[in-house]
Design an enzyme around this catalytic site. Sequence first.
Site, PDB file in Angstrom:
ATOM      1  N   PHE A  71     -12.771  18.741  34.144  1.00 53.54           N
ATOM      2  CA  PHE A  71     -13.985  19.142  34.857  1.00 53.54           C
ATOM      3  C   PHE A  71     -14.717  20.177  34.021  1.00 53.54           C
ATOM      4  CE2 PHE A  71     -15.522  18.970  39.450  1.00 53.54           C
ATOM      5  CZ  PHE A  71     -15.246  17.632  39.630  1.00 53.54           C
ATOM      6  N   GLN A 111     -25.956  28.103  43.299  1.00 53.59           N
ATOM      7  CA  GLN A 111     -25.693  27.086  42.274  1.00 53.59           C
ATOM      8  C   GLN A 111     -26.438  25.780  42.553  1.00 53.59           C
ATOM      9  OE1 GLN A 111     -21.683  24.932  41.910  1.00 53.59           O
ATOM     10  NE2 GLN A 111     -21.712  26.197  40.072  1.00 53.59           N
ATOM     11  N   HIS A 138     -26.282  22.125  41.555  1.00 52.61           N
ATOM     12  CA  HIS A 138     -25.405  21.160  40.893  1.00 52.61           C
ATOM     13  C   HIS A 138     -26.299  20.233  40.075  1.00 52.61           C
ATOM     14  CE1 HIS A 138     -22.460  18.005  40.291  1.00 52.61           C
ATOM     15  NE2 HIS A 138     -21.528  18.724  40.903  1.00 52.61           N
ATOM     16  N   LEU A 170     -24.760  14.443  46.751  1.00 57.22           N
ATOM     17  CA  LEU A 170     -24.043  14.765  45.508  1.00 57.22           C
ATOM     18  C   LEU A 170     -23.539  13.543  44.754  1.00 57.22           C
ATOM     19  CD1 LEU A 170     -23.147  17.411  44.048  1.00 57.22           C
ATOM     20  CD2 LEU A 170     -20.858  16.841  44.815  1.00 57.22           C
ATOM     21  N   GLU A 228     -19.074  15.671  40.028  1.00 51.76           N
ATOM     22  CA  GLU A 228     -18.838  16.011  38.625  1.00 51.76           C
ATOM     23  C   GLU A 228     -17.700  15.170  38.049  1.00 51.76           C
ATOM     24  OE1 GLU A 228     -18.967  20.208  38.052  1.00 51.76           O
ATOM     25  OE2 GLU A 228     -17.748  20.130  36.252  1.00 51.76           O
ATOM     26  N   ARG A 266     -21.943  23.998  35.139  1.00 48.46           N
ATOM     27  CA  ARG A 266     -23.006  23.406  35.950  1.00 48.46           C
ATOM     28  C   ARG A 266     -24.371  24.047  35.698  1.00 48.46           C
ATOM     29  NH1 ARG A 266     -19.727  22.636  41.651  1.00 48.46           N
ATOM     30  NH2 ARG A 266     -18.515  20.887  40.868  1.00 48.46           N
ATOM     31  N   HIS A 271     -26.377  23.445  45.823  1.00 49.90           N
ATOM     32  CA  HIS A 271     -25.015  22.984  46.089  1.00 49.90           C
ATOM     33  C   HIS A 271     -24.082  24.041  46.661  1.00 49.90           C
ATOM     34  CE1 HIS A 271     -21.547  20.443  45.535  1.00 49.90           C
ATOM     35  NE2 HIS A 271     -20.971  21.297  44.734  1.00 49.90           N
ATOM     36  N   ARG A 311     -19.981  29.177  39.769  1.00 50.60           N
ATOM     37  CA  ARG A 311     -18.646  28.658  40.094  1.00 50.60           C
ATOM     38  C   ARG A 311     -18.324  27.437  39.242  1.00 50.60           C
ATOM     39  NH1 ARG A 311     -16.631  24.517  43.325  1.00 50.60           N
ATOM     40  NH2 ARG A 311     -18.630  24.000  44.297  1.00 50.60           N
TER      41      ARG A 311
END
Length: 572
Positions: A122, A235, A237, A251, A254, A285, A350, A385
């Site tokens: 990730f 954030q 995304h 979404l 990821e 991100r 997000h 994050r």
Amino acid sequence: MTPQYETHEHDVLIIGAGGAGLRAAIEGLAQGLSVGVVCKSLLGKAHTVMAEGGLAAAMGCVDSADDWRTHFRDTMRGGKLLNNWRMAQIHAQEAPDRARELEQWGALFDRTDSGNILQRAFGGHTYKRLCHVGDRTGLEMIRTLQDRGVQMGFDVYMECTVTRLLKDGDRVAGVFAYWRESGRFVVLKAKAIVIATGGIGKSWKITSNSWECTGDGMALAYEAGAELLDMEFVQFHPTGMVWPPGVQGILVTEAVRGEGGILRNKNGERFMEKYDPKRMELSTRDVVARSIYTEVREGRGSPHGGAFLDISHKPAEYVKRKLPSMYHQFKELADVDITKGPMEVGPTCHYVMGGIRVDAETGRSSLPGLFAAGEAAAGMHGANRLGGNSLSDLLVFGRRAGLAASQLAKSSAMPSIGEDQIAQAQREALAPFDQPGGENPYQIHYDLQEVMQNLVGIFRNDEDLRRALVELEKLKERARDVRVEGSRLYNPGWHLYFDLRSMLTVSEAATHAALARTESRGAHSRLDYPKLDEAWGKKNNVIAKKGETMTLFEVPLSEMPEELKQLLAEDK
Ligand SMILES: Cc1cc2nc3c(=O)[nH]c(=O)nc-3n(C[C@H](O)[C@H](O)[C@H](O)COP(=O)(O)OP(=O)(O)OC[C@H]3O[C@@H](n4cnc5c(N)ncnc54)[C@H](O)[C@@H]3O)c2cc1C
């Protein structure tokens, strides 16, 4: 007015039945206490259920070199060193135990050929670290925690919305709430309360968040006197759906990039080579979101204002097995077969790194009797994050907050709550039915989302943020006169009246903090201050209510121990 409400009492009351709330509740039950869980939606439907890609824990099942130190370093670097270092350390150290425990309670993670837990790559994680169940990890987590909690015996108040925290002197002593179906009022008293109400995404127009994410817990805590931390860090995304319009923002996990998905612009260029040649699509991100946005702004975007994300070079069976939800999502919502061609994606609001300011060890807020965990709490993720670090955060700090709340409850008597507070909460709740000529809350919500999307989005500047504050004042004024038609029986307009109040509070907090932070760091990008500023790297923004005014002050970061500084300095 004669107050009419039902009353219940618990040692510990948890607001929220997502991963953080359920994990906190289990800890209270393990301490032998009476635990109540109150949630806006049905049990099992909390926003956590939507989590897809996985749970980050340095277990080294796939990459044996992984350990908590590397996870700590990745998390701190991802958060641009603004994280509460102690939270990042506890998280990295305890996440493996929490993942194993989840497995012992029945969660079935995907396996390696040798039967170990399979961990996937990730963004921003040095090693393959995300335990996952295809792209439906949140569902497995909620199912497991819920089964455990039900088996241990918590009391659940579902489809029940908390509208006020109630106090006994300075101490939080209970909540005022209403049943969404009947509109009837409830007072829940408790010796300790844990807020685990999740995020704030519904203040923005394009968001991956569920309807529940209206920042209620943060607004409730703020109104009662608790502090909010780093609210500017919201954030975006990088990959949400951009087409068709009705599904905009949903979404695209990821995990697509984790499984080898490639991003291209309309000219077929793999543009991440320009922005982060080392990590490419597996960059953090904030970087990927800004890169897509920049490609669009400079005229190289996809037809509907995003970029192309392609996983079709992988075998179709593999894609369907590893990304079943994505396969169905695109097939059903956009008529695109992702095993044959690219998806069109763009940034979506997000996650909020900011939230209730808490003590790292216990999740204790600045208000006696009040704790917070999960997305509603702040500190762990700093300025940005890393993917997968939320699900592990929920387990690690949900458990800790549940434990600390239980310890407080064990040494406390049941507080008392004055009738005047309850009557006031009731008057406030009924006010929108008595507003002659007031406006409906839907239009105000629509306008709020426009303001936040356009003026407090991925890229910010002084002028836009000041305009946003002026617009928010006007919206607050309009919200004071909100009128709700009909009765208290399942009335969506009335539900939105409460949500709107929370969204206006957290939006104002995010905008104030964004205006104050005159630098670019992590998810906070200022076009007028495009660089990191060393001085800002040493402090957090705190927001608190003074009288009726939202005030902001800075607090210095606490000093990091030498051995952790060494870890961060290592060039890995
Ligand atoms: C589509 C999607 C995919 C994601 N995938 C991942 C992933 O793979 N890995 C990862 O680490 N993170 C992921 N995230 C982020 C992660 O899912 C969230 O940060 C996390 O689930 C938040 O959990 P929580 O327990 O804090 O709150 P939530 O799960 O949001 O639960 C909040 C609870 O509070 C209740 N509540 C709220 N307000 C009130 C009120 N006023 N009164 C009563 N109850 C209230 C709600 O009903 C709900 O029960 C993803 C997010 C999204 C949107």
